[in-house]
Motif scaffolding. Sequence first.
Motif, PDB file in Angstrom:
ATOM      1  N   ILE A   6       0.945  -1.234  -0.081  1.00 57.26           N
ATOM      2  CA  ILE A   6      -0.104   0.082  -0.110  1.00 57.26           C
ATOM      3  C   ILE A   6       0.974   1.204   0.014  1.00 57.26           C
ATOM      4  O   ILE A   6       2.185   1.279   0.370  1.00 57.26           O
ATOM      5  CB  ILE A   6      -1.052   0.237   1.222  1.00 57.26           C
ATOM      6  N   SER A   7       0.558   2.331  -0.369  1.00 57.03           N
ATOM      7  CA  SER A   7       1.177   3.710  -0.269  1.00 57.03           C
ATOM      8  C   SER A   7       0.316   4.667  -0.064  1.00 57.03           C
ATOM      9  O   SER A   7      -0.990   4.491  -0.089  1.00 57.03           O
ATOM     10  CB  SER A   7       1.676   3.703  -1.891  1.00 57.03           C
ATOM     11  N   ASP A   8       0.718   5.849  -0.009  1.00 59.01           N
ATOM     12  CA  ASP A   8      -0.006   7.064   0.108  1.00 59.01           C
ATOM     13  C   ASP A   8      -0.883   7.144   1.080  1.00 59.01           C
ATOM     14  O   ASP A   8      -2.301   7.487   1.290  1.00 59.01           O
ATOM     15  CB  ASP A   8      -0.515   7.402  -1.341  1.00 59.01           C
ATOM     16  N   LEU A   9      -0.373   7.078   2.264  1.00 59.91           N
ATOM     17  CA  LEU A   9      -1.431   6.966   3.458  1.00 59.91           C
ATOM     18  C   LEU A   9      -1.755   8.383   3.947  1.00 59.91           C
ATOM     19  O   LEU A   9      -2.867   8.344   4.594  1.00 59.91           O
ATOM     20  CB  LEU A   9      -0.758   6.125   4.826  1.00 59.91           C
ATOM     21  N   HIS A  10      -0.989   9.326   3.735  1.00 62.21           N
ATOM     22  CA  HIS A  10      -1.240  10.533   3.976  1.00 62.21           C
ATOM     23  C   HIS A  10      -1.938  10.948   5.392  1.00 62.21           C
ATOM     24  O   HIS A  10      -3.048  11.225   5.395  1.00 62.21           O
ATOM     25  CB  HIS A  10      -2.148  11.313   2.977  1.00 62.21           C
ATOM     26  N   GLY A  38       3.468  10.520   5.147  1.00 58.17           N
ATOM     27  CA  GLY A  38       3.028  11.985   5.703  1.00 58.17           C
ATOM     28  C   GLY A  38       3.990  13.079   5.842  1.00 58.17           C
ATOM     29  O   GLY A  38       5.273  12.676   5.323  1.00 58.17           O
ATOM     30  N   GLU A  39       4.079  14.369   6.147  1.00 58.48           N
ATOM     31  CA  GLU A  39       4.897  15.293   6.066  1.00 58.48           C
ATOM     32  C   GLU A  39       5.575  15.539   7.360  1.00 58.48           C
ATOM     33  O   GLU A  39       6.668  16.057   7.228  1.00 58.48           O
ATOM     34  CB  GLU A  39       4.153  16.624   5.622  1.00 58.48           C
ATOM     35  N   ARG A  40       5.351  14.955   8.556  1.00 60.77           N
ATOM     36  CA  ARG A  40       6.001  15.161   9.704  1.00 60.77           C
ATOM     37  C   ARG A  40       6.492  13.805  10.195  1.00 60.77           C
ATOM     38  O   ARG A  40       6.052  12.692   9.923  1.00 60.77           O
ATOM     39  CB  ARG A  40       5.152  15.673  10.745  1.00 60.77           C
ATOM     40  N   HIS A  43       4.238  11.418  11.759  1.00 62.43           N
ATOM     41  CA  HIS A  43       3.608  10.592  10.804  1.00 62.43           C
ATOM     42  C   HIS A  43       4.189   9.252  10.737  1.00 62.43           C
ATOM     43  O   HIS A  43       3.743   8.178  10.673  1.00 62.43           O
ATOM     44  CB  HIS A  43       2.891  11.166   9.667  1.00 62.43           C
ATOM     45  N   MET A  44       5.449   9.484  10.380  1.00 63.91           N
ATOM     46  CA  MET A  44       6.349   8.219  10.086  1.00 63.91           C
ATOM     47  C   MET A  44       6.415   7.430  11.214  1.00 63.91           C
ATOM     48  O   MET A  44       6.240   6.243  11.020  1.00 63.91           O
ATOM     49  CB  MET A  44       7.541   8.798   9.408  1.00 63.91           C
ATOM     50  N   ARG A  45       6.721   7.976  12.505  1.00 64.75           N
ATOM     51  CA  ARG A  45       6.694   7.132  13.617  1.00 64.75           C
ATOM     52  C   ARG A  45       5.312   6.369  13.828  1.00 64.75           C
ATOM     53  O   ARG A  45       5.538   5.054  14.106  1.00 64.75           O
ATOM     54  CB  ARG A  45       7.252   7.788  14.627  1.00 64.75           C
ATOM     55  N   LEU A  46       4.400   7.054  13.674  1.00 65.88           N
ATOM     56  CA  LEU A  46       3.067   6.428  13.697  1.00 65.88           C
ATOM     57  C   LEU A  46       2.851   5.249  12.954  1.00 65.88           C
ATOM     58  O   LEU A  46       2.568   4.106  13.309  1.00 65.88           O
ATOM     59  CB  LEU A  46       1.782   7.222  13.608  1.00 65.88           C
ATOM     60  N   ALA A  47       3.223   5.417  11.638  1.00 63.65           N
ATOM     61  CA  ALA A  47       2.934   4.343  10.671  1.00 63.65           C
ATOM     62  C   ALA A  47       4.018   3.257  11.122  1.00 63.65           C
ATOM     63  O   ALA A  47       3.503   1.891  10.900  1.00 63.65           O
ATOM     64  CB  ALA A  47       3.138   4.909   9.281  1.00 63.65           C
ATOM     65  N   PHE A  48       5.235   3.443  11.162  1.00 65.77           N
ATOM     66  CA  PHE A  48       6.184   2.399  11.376  1.00 65.77           C
ATOM     67  C   PHE A  48       5.733   1.676  12.716  1.00 65.77           C
ATOM     68  O   PHE A  48       5.662   0.277  12.781  1.00 65.77           O
ATOM     69  CB  PHE A  48       7.640   2.966  11.642  1.00 65.77           C
ATOM     70  N   THR A  49       5.199   2.386  13.613  1.00 66.29           N
ATOM     71  CA  THR A  49       4.902   1.691  14.849  1.00 66.29           C
ATOM     72  C   THR A  49       3.619   0.523  14.728  1.00 66.29           C
ATOM     73  O   THR A  49       3.823  -0.646  15.062  1.00 66.29           O
ATOM     74  CB  THR A  49       4.520   2.653  16.000  1.00 66.29           C
ATOM     75  N   ASN A  64       7.440  12.052  -2.027  1.00 65.13           N
ATOM     76  CA  ASN A  64       7.731  13.381  -2.169  1.00 65.13           C
ATOM     77  C   ASN A  64       7.206  13.930  -1.030  1.00 65.13           C
ATOM     78  O   ASN A  64       7.935  14.816  -0.326  1.00 65.13           O
ATOM     79  CB  ASN A  64       7.285  13.934  -3.443  1.00 65.13           C
ATOM     80  N   HIS A  65       6.091  13.618  -0.514  1.00 65.95           N
ATOM     81  CA  HIS A  65       5.593  14.254   0.863  1.00 65.95           C
ATOM     82  C   HIS A  65       6.386  14.004   1.927  1.00 65.95           C
ATOM     83  O   HIS A  65       6.461  14.732   2.951  1.00 65.95           O
ATOM     84  CB  HIS A  65       4.148  13.672   0.956  1.00 65.95           C
TER      85      HIS A  65
END
Length: 288
Positions: A6-10, A38-40, A43-49, A64-65
């Motif tokens: 999946i991609s582009d979870l935004h 995500g841009e922050r 958001h990255m830490r949330l997704a990875f967790t 790119n985001h």
Amino acid sequence: MKLRAISDLHLASPANRDALFALPDYPDDWLILAGDVGERFEHMRLAFTELTRRFARVFWVPGNHDLWAIPEETGLPALVGEERYRRLVETARAHGVVTPEDPYEIWTGDGGPCAIAPLFLLYDYSFRPAHVSRDGVVGWAREMGSVCADEMFLNPAPFASREAWCSERLRHTEARLAALPAHMPTVLINHFPLREDLIHIPRAPRFTPWCGTRATADWHRRFNALAVVSGHLHVRRTDWRDGTRFEEVSLGYPRQWDQSRGMAAYIREVLPGPDQAEDELAAPRFRK
């Protein structure tokens, strides 16, 4: 055991975050996360967790985001360019997520063995008509309302331009792929599509300059790809080229997906997946 994508979870969107929290567990499966989380950094830490809790293995490539230099809520200046990318890699690794800077892992489940190859390639504005110059391409796109926010937020430092950064990423990645054992099948993962003829975005027909590079048009053949996974376009679809399956696996903004179905409905099976004959006979899940 399946390889999914999946991609582009935004995840700046609360609706998308809620969908992530509601995602069921896939304890035996591997997941490809093909950029634009995500841009922050939060958001990255949330997704990875959340995703490493639900999947046996997670692979990430930057969109790119993810690379946008937007000031964090702490008020500190945003990291930019290569420095931002390296910090994203460190964040992913801290959660056990495989990045484009890590050794390629070998899938041994159904459809394997094959090398899972996360790529970070960017774009170089070459997806444009022959009569449009590089200097004129942004103006050409703007004539029909296509303006990518990367022009403001994606700082390529220390490279002189985004295409210079792209050129270096192409050189680095091509050498790594060429070092794989001869005839080793691959799954290639990049946020941006590897071929211009895979871009179908009727709502923004002149957005193509920010969508990839012509340098990768034959990589699916050169590097023996069983499948190529990308996002970015927010147009979910399956295409075939030269016997290779190309999967665009975007979720997108809340208006672009049916929230009543949940995020799980938009996670695509990459391996073992269908062969081309089976896919063409099946009821169409995705526009071709």
